[in-house]
Scaffold this motif. Structure first.
Motif, mmCIF file in Angstrom:
data_model
loop_
_atom_site.group_PDB
_atom_site.id
_atom_site.type_symbol
_atom_site.label_atom_id
_atom_site.label_comp_id
_atom_site.label_asym_id
_atom_site.label_seq_id
_atom_site.Cartn_x
_atom_site.Cartn_y
_atom_site.Cartn_z
ATOM 1 N N ALA A 1 71.089 22.139 61.558
ATOM 2 C CA ALA A 1 70.352 22.821 62.620
ATOM 3 C C ALA A 1 68.858 22.813 62.325
ATOM 4 O O ALA A 1 68.034 22.636 63.232
ATOM 5 C CB ALA A 1 70.857 24.246 62.792
ATOM 6 N N SER B 1 66.164 20.915 64.817
ATOM 7 C CA SER B 1 65.048 21.615 65.453
ATOM 8 C C SER B 1 63.711 20.926 65.194
ATOM 9 O O SER B 1 62.735 21.191 65.881
ATOM 10 C CB SER B 1 64.991 23.068 64.979
ATOM 11 O OG SER B 1 64.528 23.145 63.643
ATOM 12 N N ARG B 2 63.675 20.037 64.215
ATOM 13 C CA ARG B 2 62.447 19.328 63.862
ATOM 14 C C ARG B 2 62.460 17.861 64.295
ATOM 15 O O ARG B 2 61.565 17.116 63.977
ATOM 16 C CB ARG B 2 62.246 19.402 62.353
ATOM 17 C CG ARG B 2 61.933 20.787 61.856
ATOM 18 C CD ARG B 2 62.072 20.876 60.337
ATOM 19 N NE ARG B 2 61.555 22.127 59.821
ATOM 20 C CZ ARG B 2 62.213 23.283 59.848
ATOM 21 N NH1 ARG B 2 63.414 23.355 60.360
ATOM 22 N NH2 ARG B 2 61.675 24.376 59.355
ATOM 23 N N GLU C 1 59.399 16.893 59.661
ATOM 24 C CA GLU C 1 58.859 17.339 60.944
ATOM 25 C C GLU C 1 57.561 16.603 61.279
ATOM 26 O O GLU C 1 57.368 16.137 62.407
ATOM 27 C CB GLU C 1 58.635 18.842 60.927
ATOM 28 C CG GLU C 1 58.185 19.395 62.249
ATOM 29 C CD GLU C 1 58.168 20.913 62.285
ATOM 30 O OE1 GLU C 1 58.107 21.453 63.396
ATOM 31 O OE2 GLU C 1 58.225 21.566 61.222
#
Length: 106
Positions: A5, A9-10, A53
């Motif tokens: 997760a 998200s990145r 990221e």
């Protein structure tokens, strides 16, 4: 939360024309310097997530890899990035020194 997760998200879609730049090396060195002052142990996972990221933001098709190995009878782990199947901003031997237990995104 769970590592998949955190990676998801990145994750931004890579761009075919994206190339590693000097900026990524500068960013990596800054992360290492900050971590050396703030963390008593090697914070490879937070550093790898931050690099992941930034690299994805710049369009690079990097992957986040986590591996383990026996080191003097104890389990050691490490997190790093790969680009085109090779360690990115890591010593080339990193990929063969550890047994991969996660390679994200899936």
């Amino acid at each position: 939360g769970p590592l998949p997760a955190a990676v998801a998200s990145r994750t931004r879609a890579p761009r075919a024309d994206a190339k590693p730049t000097l900026w990524m090396r500068v960013y990596h060195r800054a992360l290492v310097a900050v971590a050396a002052k703030r963390a008593p142990a090697n914070p490879c996972l937070p550093r790898a997530l931050a690099l992941y990221e930034e690299a994805r933001r710049r369009g690079l098709a990097v992957r986040l890899v986590v591996g383990v190995r026996l080191d003097a009878g104890e389990v050691a782990s490490h997190a790093w990035l790969t680009l085109d199947g090779a360690p990115f901003l890591e010593v080339p031997e990193t990929g063969v020194r550890y047994r991969v237990i996660a390679d994200l995104p899936t």
